[in-house]
Every structure is written in structure tokens, then in C-alpha cells.
Design a protein around this motif. Structure first.
Motif, PDB file in Angstrom:
ATOM      1  N   THR A 139       0.861  -1.186   0.000  1.00 45.72           N
ATOM      2  CA  THR A 139       0.000   0.000   0.000  1.00 45.72           C
ATOM      3  C   THR A 139       0.892   1.229   0.000  1.00 45.72           C
ATOM      4  O   THR A 139       1.814   1.340   0.817  1.00 45.72           O
ATOM      5  CB  THR A 139      -0.926   0.022   1.227  1.00 45.72           C
ATOM      6  OG1 THR A 139      -1.733  -1.159   1.235  1.00 45.72           O
ATOM      7  CG2 THR A 139      -1.841   1.250   1.195  1.00 45.72           C
ATOM      8  N   HIS A 142      -0.953   4.245   3.694  1.00 42.95           N
ATOM      9  CA  HIS A 142      -1.902   3.466   4.490  1.00 42.95           C
ATOM     10  C   HIS A 142      -3.064   4.292   5.027  1.00 42.95           C
ATOM     11  O   HIS A 142      -4.075   3.733   5.443  1.00 42.95           O
ATOM     12  CB  HIS A 142      -1.176   2.778   5.656  1.00 42.95           C
ATOM     13  CG  HIS A 142      -0.345   1.616   5.228  1.00 42.95           C
ATOM     14  ND1 HIS A 142      -0.881   0.354   5.012  1.00 42.95           N
ATOM     15  CD2 HIS A 142       0.976   1.526   4.945  1.00 42.95           C
ATOM     16  CE1 HIS A 142       0.085  -0.467   4.634  1.00 42.95           C
ATOM     17  NE2 HIS A 142       1.214   0.206   4.583  1.00 42.95           N
ATOM     18  N   GLU A 145      -4.726   5.961   1.065  1.00 46.89           N
ATOM     19  CA  GLU A 145      -4.922   4.988  -0.018  1.00 46.89           C
ATOM     20  C   GLU A 145      -5.132   3.583   0.543  1.00 46.89           C
ATOM     21  O   GLU A 145      -4.638   2.596   0.013  1.00 46.89           O
ATOM     22  CB  GLU A 145      -3.720   5.020  -0.968  1.00 46.89           C
ATOM     23  CG  GLU A 145      -3.558   6.392  -1.616  1.00 46.89           C
ATOM     24  CD  GLU A 145      -2.244   6.522  -2.380  1.00 46.89           C
ATOM     25  OE1 GLU A 145      -2.196   7.375  -3.276  1.00 46.89           O
ATOM     26  OE2 GLU A 145      -1.276   5.791  -2.087  1.00 46.89           O
ATOM     27  N   SER A 146      -5.910   3.500   1.596  1.00 55.20           N
ATOM     28  CA  SER A 146      -6.164   2.238   2.295  1.00 55.20           C
ATOM     29  C   SER A 146      -7.006   1.282   1.442  1.00 55.20           C
ATOM     30  O   SER A 146      -7.856   1.707   0.649  1.00 55.20           O
ATOM     31  CB  SER A 146      -6.896   2.520   3.606  1.00 55.20           C
ATOM     32  OG  SER A 146      -7.436   1.343   4.150  1.00 55.20           O
ATOM     33  N   LEU A 147      -6.811  -0.014   1.664  1.00 53.69           N
ATOM     34  CA  LEU A 147      -7.607  -1.019   0.965  1.00 53.69           C
ATOM     35  C   LEU A 147      -9.089  -0.892   1.313  1.00 53.69           C
ATOM     36  O   LEU A 147      -9.953  -1.231   0.507  1.00 53.69           O
ATOM     37  CB  LEU A 147      -7.098  -2.421   1.323  1.00 53.69           C
ATOM     38  CG  LEU A 147      -7.781  -3.595   0.619  1.00 53.69           C
ATOM     39  CD1 LEU A 147      -7.551  -3.548  -0.882  1.00 53.69           C
ATOM     40  CD2 LEU A 147      -7.288  -4.923   1.186  1.00 53.69           C
ATOM     41  N   ASN A 149     -10.870   1.587   1.274  1.00 55.35           N
ATOM     42  CA  ASN A 149     -11.523   2.479   0.313  1.00 55.35           C
ATOM     43  C   ASN A 149     -12.200   1.720  -0.819  1.00 55.35           C
ATOM     44  O   ASN A 149     -13.166   2.214  -1.417  1.00 55.35           O
ATOM     45  CB  ASN A 149     -10.510   3.464  -0.287  1.00 55.35           C
ATOM     46  CG  ASN A 149      -9.984   4.457   0.732  1.00 55.35           C
ATOM     47  OD1 ASN A 149     -10.633   4.707   1.748  1.00 55.35           O
ATOM     48  ND2 ASN A 149      -8.810   5.024   0.482  1.00 55.35           N
ATOM     49  N   THR A 150     -11.699   0.509  -1.120  1.00 64.58           N
ATOM     50  CA  THR A 150     -12.265  -0.242  -2.247  1.00 64.58           C
ATOM     51  C   THR A 150     -13.647  -0.808  -1.946  1.00 64.58           C
ATOM     52  O   THR A 150     -14.321  -1.305  -2.845  1.00 64.58           O
ATOM     53  CB  THR A 150     -11.337  -1.393  -2.653  1.00 64.58           C
ATOM     54  OG1 THR A 150     -11.211  -2.315  -1.560  1.00 64.58           O
ATOM     55  CG2 THR A 150      -9.960  -0.885  -3.040  1.00 64.58           C
ATOM     56  N   TYR A 163      -9.605   5.367  -3.105  1.00 63.96           N
ATOM     57  CA  TYR A 163      -9.002   4.269  -3.858  1.00 63.96           C
ATOM     58  C   TYR A 163      -7.887   3.637  -3.033  1.00 63.96           C
ATOM     59  O   TYR A 163      -7.431   4.188  -2.033  1.00 63.96           O
ATOM     60  CB  TYR A 163      -8.446   4.767  -5.194  1.00 63.96           C
ATOM     61  CG  TYR A 163      -7.293   5.746  -5.051  1.00 63.96           C
ATOM     62  CD1 TYR A 163      -5.968   5.328  -5.147  1.00 63.96           C
ATOM     63  CD2 TYR A 163      -7.530   7.105  -4.810  1.00 63.96           C
ATOM     64  CE1 TYR A 163      -4.919   6.214  -4.997  1.00 63.96           C
ATOM     65  CE2 TYR A 163      -6.491   8.002  -4.656  1.00 63.96           C
ATOM     66  CZ  TYR A 163      -5.183   7.557  -4.757  1.00 63.96           C
ATOM     67  OH  TYR A 163      -4.131   8.446  -4.605  1.00 63.96           O
ATOM     68  N   TRP A 164      -7.456   2.441  -3.488  1.00 62.86           N
ATOM     69  CA  TRP A 164      -6.251   1.804  -2.949  1.00 62.86           C
ATOM     70  C   TRP A 164      -5.159   1.926  -4.002  1.00 62.86           C
ATOM     71  O   TRP A 164      -5.419   1.824  -5.212  1.00 62.86           O
ATOM     72  CB  TRP A 164      -6.505   0.326  -2.653  1.00 62.86           C
ATOM     73  CG  TRP A 164      -5.224  -0.473  -2.552  1.00 62.86           C
ATOM     74  CD1 TRP A 164      -4.426  -0.630  -1.465  1.00 62.86           C
ATOM     75  CD2 TRP A 164      -4.574  -1.179  -3.626  1.00 62.86           C
ATOM     76  NE1 TRP A 164      -3.317  -1.394  -1.780  1.00 62.86           N
ATOM     77  CE2 TRP A 164      -3.397  -1.750  -3.098  1.00 62.86           C
ATOM     78  CE3 TRP A 164      -4.878  -1.373  -4.979  1.00 62.86           C
ATOM     79  CZ2 TRP A 164      -2.519  -2.494  -3.875  1.00 62.86           C
ATOM     80  CZ3 TRP A 164      -4.007  -2.118  -5.757  1.00 62.86           C
ATOM     81  CH2 TRP A 164      -2.834  -2.679  -5.190  1.00 62.86           C
ATOM     82  N   SER A 165      -3.928   2.110  -3.558  1.00 61.05           N
ATOM     83  CA  SER A 165      -2.789   2.179  -4.480  1.00 61.05           C
ATOM     84  C   SER A 165      -1.668   1.276  -4.008  1.00 61.05           C
ATOM     85  O   SER A 165      -1.356   1.213  -2.811  1.00 61.05           O
ATOM     86  CB  SER A 165      -2.270   3.609  -4.600  1.00 61.05           C
ATOM     87  OG  SER A 165      -1.069   3.639  -5.371  1.00 61.05           O
ATOM     88  N   LEU A 178      -4.970  -8.455  -3.262  1.00 59.90           N
ATOM     89  CA  LEU A 178      -5.895  -7.855  -2.304  1.00 59.90           C
ATOM     90  C   LEU A 178      -6.679  -8.973  -1.654  1.00 59.90           C
ATOM     91  O   LEU A 178      -7.246  -9.827  -2.353  1.00 59.90           O
ATOM     92  CB  LEU A 178      -6.856  -6.887  -3.007  1.00 59.90           C
ATOM     93  CG  LEU A 178      -6.244  -5.898  -4.006  1.00 59.90           C
ATOM     94  CD1 LEU A 178      -7.343  -5.072  -4.666  1.00 59.90           C
ATOM     95  CD2 LEU A 178      -5.227  -4.988  -3.312  1.00 59.90           C
ATOM     96  N   CYS A 296      -3.935   1.032  -9.154  1.00 58.44           N
ATOM     97  CA  CYS A 296      -4.858   1.684  -8.220  1.00 58.44           C
ATOM     98  C   CYS A 296      -6.270   1.192  -8.496  1.00 58.44           C
ATOM     99  O   CYS A 296      -6.713   1.173  -9.654  1.00 58.44           O
ATOM    100  CB  CYS A 296      -4.809   3.204  -8.369  1.00 58.44           C
ATOM    101  SG  CYS A 296      -3.175   3.915  -8.098  1.00 58.44           S
TER     102      CYS A 296
END
Length: 314
Positions: A139, A142, A145-147, A149-150, A163-165, A178, A296
């Protein structure tokens, strides 16, 4: 008036003349009994009917009526019938004759319970079968761009882009993963939808999609299957070592488009365990400012049905 309605009137007329201690199934005969039971379209009615007497219970189980009702209610389950029934086979240490009869009856009983469970509890989900974002292989930020967010279908909120990046990579072939937990340990998954993120700030509005994508479904390893010296940490590598993937999808190509992309599985998959791994196979977009490749993702959604947790036993 339908043929069944006419027959039903005749049945009621004859029933009034029959001794009360005569079993209805025996009196109607096999074909007509099957016909009558087939009109039950609620799993609760079928279970109540099987509780009338031992002969009615045997009739429901031996003719797989719960299975027939389940297939009528949830046609998608037909693709995984063999998996359900093979998984419920029972082995015996007895002789071959005893093995055949014992296994056959136990298999019928177990299949009856499994299909009744599915008919009662397997319901369609309008939103997504995902309940929790667990971790990613990397990530970039963190906090922003946290997971997590998805899980939000929006690619932008009042707090900014959602979003995640991944971290930046010089090698575009690097795979990112992921990991998600589904709402139930038993889910019927039909498709998985993924939306890449488009950056509206940088020149050209780049879309950071993956080159291709693959999915795995599975469960956590039993504690007895894990080395007791291995310390549990909440990162992707640790979780992967603790997982058994029972299904792996084909590889799908991703398009570099800012839309929810639909990846329909070749056939519905019955996931027993409740975990999804999304494998993002290579990147296509470079951030020219830092000369690194990124992936992303703004949203991940799982389509299918879940079994109510109340119906799931360990």
C-alpha cells in the motif's frame, strides 16, 4: 381449470372415504405423491411435511425433494451439485455390502440436510458479498490509499479521491494482491467486479488498471495445519500462508477504463471458507513524475448469494 386442480378435487373426495390410519403416500402412489410434493415451493412447507410421519420423512429424503426444491429456487447451484454431493460421501471400514447401504443412506440424509440448509439460508445480495478488506501485498499510503476504500462504490468522497494504491514498481510485471473476507463462510459466487482508479489531477488523467486479473476463493487453514512456531501477523504474506485456496479462476484481461468491469466466472462457485484473493497481474500505467508503475483500484464488488451466518456451523 388445470389437470392438477381436477385431480386435487378427486383426491379430496376420495380422502373423505379413506380410513384415517391409511398413509396418504401409500394411498396416492409414488407418481401422484411426487406430483403433490412438487407443488410445495417453500422449504419450510417441505420440512413440515417431512415431519408428519416417518414414511413422509423417508419419502422426502429418498427422492431428494429438498435438492429439487433448492435447484428450482436457486438454478445457479446446479453447477456445483457434484461438488456438494461428492464432499458429503462417507467412507466405512465395514464390508462392501454394508459399505454400500450405509454410505447410500447416510449420503441421502446428509444431502437432505445440506440442500434444506441452502434452500433456507442462501439468499441473493443486492450490494456485495464482501464484508471486510483485510490486507494488500503493498500500500502506497496506508491512511489516504487504504484497501478499505475499495469497499466504497464511489471513487470520490467529501474527503477526496477514494481508492487503494500499490507502491511504485520499476518492473511492470510485479503481481499485487488484495485479500477480502466475505459476509458468510458459505457463498455462491457468480461474478467479481473491479473498477480501476482514474487520476484526474495529473496530466492526461491516467488510469492505473492492472494488465490482467485472477481470483482465488478459499478458507483459513485449521490450527492443526499451521506450524505452532509461526507467529500470526496481519500482512498479506502471513495470511497467504494461512490460507487454502479451493478455487482459482481463469486469467481475465483488464481494460484501461474508468468503469466497473464485470468478470463473470465460467460457472457459479460455492466458496466454503469465505475468503477472496484478488490477483492483479502486472501494471500498465507509469507515473511519469516518479518513473514508477502503479496499480490503483477504486472499488471491488462480489456478486452472488450468501448463506446466513445463523445457518453456518463449524
Amino acid at each position: 381449470m388445470t389437470t392438477f386442480a381436477c385431480n386435487q378435487d378427486l383426491i379430496l373426495e376420495k380422502m373423505s372415504k379413506v380410513k384415517t390410519n391409511l398413509d396418504l403416500i401409500q394411498w396416492l402412489g409414488y407418481d401422484m405423491s411426487i406430483k403433490v410434493f412438487s407443488y410445495l415451493d417453500n422449504p419450510g412447507d417441505l420440512v413440515r411435511a417431512s415431519a408428519v410421519s416417518s414414511s413422509w420423512n423417508d419419502f422426502v429424503i429418498e427422492n431428494g425433494l429438498c435438492k429439487q426444491l433448492c435447484l428450482k429456487m436457486i438454478p445457479e447451484i446446479s453447477a456445483v451439485v457434484r461438488s456438494i454431493e461428492v464432499d458429503n460421501m462417507i467412507e466405512s471400514d465395514g464390508d462392501k455390502l454394508g459399505y454400500y447401504y450405509t454410505t447410500k443412506q447416510e449420503r441421502l440424509n446428509r444431502n437432505h440436510r445440506v440442500y434444506a440448509l441452502l434452500a433456507f439460508g442462501l439468499i441473493p445480495i443486492d450490494d456485495s458479498c464482501i464484508s471486510q478488506a483485510i490486507c494488500a501485498s503493498s500500500t502506497n499510503d496506508h491512511i489516504r490509499e487504504s484497501l478499505t476504500n475499495t469497499l466504497d462504490p464511489r471513487d470520490s468522497t467529501e474527503h477526496g479521491p477514494s481508492y487503494w494504491s500499490s507502491i511504485g514498481q520499476r518492473d511492470p510485471s510485479v503481481t499485487e494482491t488484495l485479500l477480502y473476507r466475505l459476509f458468510s463462510k458459505i457463498c455462491l459466487v457468480t461474478e467479481i467486479n473491479v473498477q480501476p482508479f482514474q487520476d484526474y489531477i495529473n496530466d492526461g488523467f491516467p488510469i492505473y488498471s492492472a494488465k490482467a486479473i485472477r481470483f482465488r476463493l478459499g478458507r483459513e487453514r485449521d490450527p492443526m495445519e499451521i506450524d505452532s512456531k509461526f507467529v500470526v501477523l496481519h500482512d498479506e504474506m502471513t495470511f497467504s500462508r494461512h490460507m487454502i485456496w479451493t478455487y482459482t479462476s481463469p486469467v481475465f484481461s483488464m481494460s484501461q477504463e474508468n468503469k466497473l468491469q464485470h468478470f463473470k466466472l465460467p460457472e457459479p462457485v460455492l466458496c466454503s471458507g469465505g475468503f477472496l484473493l484478488v490477483e492483479l497481474l502486472g501494471s500498465v500505467q507509469k507515473n511519469e513524475d516518479v518513473n514508477l508503475f502503479y496499480i490503483c483500484i477504486s472499488h471491488v464488488k462480489v456478486g452472488g448469494r450468501i448463506l446466513f451466518p445463523e445457518f453456518v456451523t463449524r
